[in-house]
Each structure stands twice: as C-alpha cells, then as structure tokens.
Design a protein around this motif. Structure first.
Motif, PDB file in Angstrom:
ATOM      1  N   ALA A 159     -30.860  61.416  60.126  1.00  0.00           N
ATOM      2  CA  ALA A 159     -29.982  61.756  61.241  1.00  0.00           C
ATOM      3  C   ALA A 159     -29.247  60.539  61.811  1.00  0.00           C
ATOM      4  O   ALA A 159     -28.266  60.695  62.553  1.00  0.00           O
ATOM      5  N   GLY A 160     -29.690  59.324  61.479  1.00  0.00           N
ATOM      6  CA  GLY A 160     -29.054  58.113  62.002  1.00  0.00           C
ATOM      7  C   GLY A 160     -27.934  57.575  61.140  1.00  0.00           C
ATOM      8  O   GLY A 160     -27.423  56.475  61.397  1.00  0.00           O
ATOM      9  N   CYS A 202     -29.314  72.459  55.110  1.00  0.00           N
ATOM     10  CA  CYS A 202     -28.096  71.874  54.517  1.00  0.00           C
ATOM     11  C   CYS A 202     -27.758  70.555  55.182  1.00  0.00           C
ATOM     12  O   CYS A 202     -27.300  69.620  54.521  1.00  0.00           O
ATOM     13  N   HIS A 203     -27.985  70.455  56.492  1.00  0.00           N
ATOM     14  CA  HIS A 203     -27.717  69.208  57.212  1.00  0.00           C
ATOM     15  C   HIS A 203     -28.586  68.070  56.681  1.00  0.00           C
ATOM     16  O   HIS A 203     -28.119  66.935  56.525  1.00  0.00           O
ATOM     17  N   LYS A 204     -29.835  68.368  56.398  1.00  0.00           N
ATOM     18  CA  LYS A 204     -30.755  67.347  55.870  1.00  0.00           C
ATOM     19  C   LYS A 204     -30.356  66.931  54.462  1.00  0.00           C
ATOM     20  O   LYS A 204     -30.459  65.758  54.099  1.00  0.00           O
ATOM     21  N   VAL A 205     -29.867  67.904  53.680  1.00  0.00           N
ATOM     22  CA  VAL A 205     -29.431  67.597  52.316  1.00  0.00           C
ATOM     23  C   VAL A 205     -28.203  66.680  52.347  1.00  0.00           C
ATOM     24  O   VAL A 205     -28.104  65.726  51.573  1.00  0.00           O
ATOM     25  N   LEU A 206     -27.273  66.973  53.254  1.00  0.00           N
ATOM     26  CA  LEU A 206     -26.072  66.139  53.371  1.00  0.00           C
ATOM     27  C   LEU A 206     -26.412  64.691  53.706  1.00  0.00           C
ATOM     28  O   LEU A 206     -25.779  63.770  53.212  1.00  0.00           O
ATOM     29  N   ALA A 207     -27.413  64.514  54.573  1.00  0.00           N
ATOM     30  CA  ALA A 207     -27.808  63.161  54.978  1.00  0.00           C
ATOM     31  C   ALA A 207     -28.353  62.358  53.808  1.00  0.00           C
ATOM     32  O   ALA A 207     -28.403  61.124  53.867  1.00  0.00           O
ATOM     33  N   ARG A 208     -28.755  63.059  52.719  1.00  0.00           N
ATOM     34  CA  ARG A 208     -29.306  62.371  51.550  1.00  0.00           C
ATOM     35  C   ARG A 208     -28.236  61.953  50.548  1.00  0.00           C
ATOM     36  O   ARG A 208     -28.553  61.285  49.561  1.00  0.00           O
ATOM     37  N   ILE A 209     -26.965  62.297  50.817  1.00  0.00           N
ATOM     38  CA  ILE A 209     -25.906  62.010  49.849  1.00  0.00           C
ATOM     39  C   ILE A 209     -25.812  60.532  49.477  1.00  0.00           C
ATOM     40  O   ILE A 209     -25.721  60.193  48.292  1.00  0.00           O
TER      41      ILE A 209
END
Length: 316
Positions: free
Chosen positions: A45-46, A149-156
């Motif tokens: 999230a950061g 989906c938000h957590k997956v995006l942060a892993r990009i």
C-alpha cells in the motif's frame, strides 16, 4: 600542443553548454545509482508514497542546491537589507526587481531537476512503483473486481509476468513512464529554444558587440582578481608589520564600503550609455557620485551574463 590549445579554446567558448552537459550527465549517473542500488519498491500500500518520493524529492533537492550555488542569487541578496536600513527595507517594494532577476536564474537552476525527472521517467522504475499504488489506476483496472485486485496491482513492480499481463489490457506502466519522459524532454527543448530566440531578438546590442562585451568582462575580471590580490597582500603586509613592530600604519588608499557597494549593484542597461560593467560605470560617473550612476533601464535577460561573470569570478 596546438591541439591542446584548440581544445582549451573550444571549452572556453562553449563553457556554458559544456557546464550544463556535465550537470546533466552527473544527474543522470546519480539517478542510475539511486535506481539500481538504493531504490527498492515495497510492493504494498506504500507504493504511491515511496515511488513519488524518489521521483520528486531528489529533483526538489537538486533545485534547491542549484539556487545555493548560483552566484547571481547571492549577488542579489548580499547586503540588500543591512541593519541600518532594516526599517526601510520593504520586500514588496523590491519584489518586481527580484522576480526579473530570479526568473532566468530559476530557468538555469531547473536543468538538474528536470534532467532527473526525464531520466527517471525513461527508466520507469520510480513511476511504475508510484503508479501501481495510485487510486486512479486502481479505479481503472480493478473496477468491480474487489480488494484482492488492489493487492495484485501493488505487486506489479516486483512481478514481471504480472506486469506483462496488465500491459496486454492497458498501456503498460513502463510505457506510460517513457512516453511522459519523452514528452518532458520535448517540452524542455522547445521552451529552451523559444526562450533563447526571444532573448536574442530583444537584445539591445548586436551579435558582435555582445561577443566583445563578454571578452571585455572576462579580461576585466582577470585584472580585478590580480589587483585585488595585490592590494589585499599589500594591506595585510602593512598591518602585520605594524602589529609586530608596534608602529602606526602608513596612509594606504583602499575602497570604502560605499565604493564596494556601488560596484556590487546588479547591472542595469541604459541604451544612452555604453558601460560594460558596474566598474566601468563607476569610474566614468565620478566614482559613482554622478546622477547618471543610478540611471538604468530594465535588466535585460540577455545581459544577465554581466552579473554572472562578475560573481562567478569572485567565487560566490
């Protein structure tokens, strides 16, 4: 030997361009080190905060450092509000003059921070990290797909395969960053060219006179440095001798505080008077006592080199 002299002459003639090029190269190298060694996207999230800090904060620091090492800034500020005139020193009264001087200074100071931003956007690491945590991208990609989906995006930034999957549906973050980088470079070059053309078009002197003016300033500052060192050495010798021998000092002429203040004024061009520096103006107006000494038109941007040459030679 002739080749060496030719290279030296070339460097002197193009010292401004070479100086900006060196600053840009050092900035690009610094960005490379930061991006490869220091930067590690947290992939959580950061992301937005972390990526934005690495993208913007170093550029802002470079901007501040540019002001700190710019000689014209200190020439403008030094002695502008002395204690004896503090009550009558109004910041608003000199705001316009300060803006006219600081505008071209700001443009030159922006070379390093804009280089940082352009190189960082082309490499895409900082932008990819920041964008992967932005609410705009989350709303675009994860619409009606839930919190996962938000957590997956942060892993990009930490998952190359995931980044390729997202890129198949939307314009990839790296591609976005590089497009912004090229747009920034194009905008900088366009604005720089237009500014140079406008500045030269409004020049109050011709091309060859401008070249002569720069040659004169260079020689004047060289002689000023030599005379100043000789004068300071002689004064130091007299005072030191008097101290050790317990004798009174012999009369020794040295410029007064008022004399130093007058030649330290920022240069103002007057089309009716052909002065090439504040020293030139000082000696031709009865040591600055003539009413003509205070006369001057607006500080034309193309003539900003007059104060810069003087300040740079002085080492401030």
């Amino acid at each position: 030997m002739d080749k060496l002299r030719g290279m030296l002459d070339f460097c002197i003639r193009h010292q401004t361009v070479l100086g900006y090029s060196l600053v840009s190269l050092l900035t690009a190298a610094s960005e490379q080190i930061f991006s490869s060694v220091v930067f590690k996207c947290p992939c959580n999230a950061g992301n937005m905060l972390y990526g934005s800090v690495f993208l913007i904060v170093p550029a802002f620091i470079l901007f501040l450092l540019g002001y700190m090492v710019n000689a014209k800034v200190w020439r403008l500020l030094t002695g502008s509000c002395p204690p004896e005139k503090r009550c009558g020193c109004s910041p608003w009264g000199t705001c316009r003059r300060y803006c006219l001087v600081l505008l071209p200074v700001t443009a030159k100071t922006s070379v390093a921070p804009l280089t940082w931003l352009a190189v960082a956007l082309l490499r895409a690491n900082f932008y990819e990290c920041a964008a992967s945590g932005s609410s705009l991208l989350k709303n675009l990609v994860c619409k009606d797909k839930g919190e996962q989906c938000h957590k997956v995006l942060a892993r990009i930034p930490c998952d190359e395969k995931l980044s390729q999957t997202i890129s198949s549906e939307f314009l990839g973050l790296q591609a976005q960053s590089q497009l912004l980088g090229w747009l920034l470079i194009t905008g900088i070059m366009t604005v720089a060219l237009i500014s140079m053309c406008i500045s030269r078009c409004y020049s109050p002197v011709s091309y060859l006179q401008l070249k002569f003016w720069k040659i004169y300033l260079k020689k004047e500052q060289e002689l000023f440095e030599i005379k100043a060192k000789e004068h300071a050495t002689r004064l130091a010798e007299i005072n030191t001798k008097c101290f050790f021998e317990a004798t009174g000092p012999a009369p020794f002429q040295t410029p007064s505080n008022e004399d130093w203040r007058k030649i330290s004024f920022l240069y103002t061009f007057n089309s009716q008077q052909q002065y090439y520096s504040m020293i030139h103006k000082y000696v031709n107006t009865n040591r600055g006592n003539s009413i003509r000494f205070g006369e001057g038109d607006q500080n034309t941007p193309v003539l900003g080199f007059v104060d810069e040459a003087s300040a740079n030679e002085s080492g401030f």
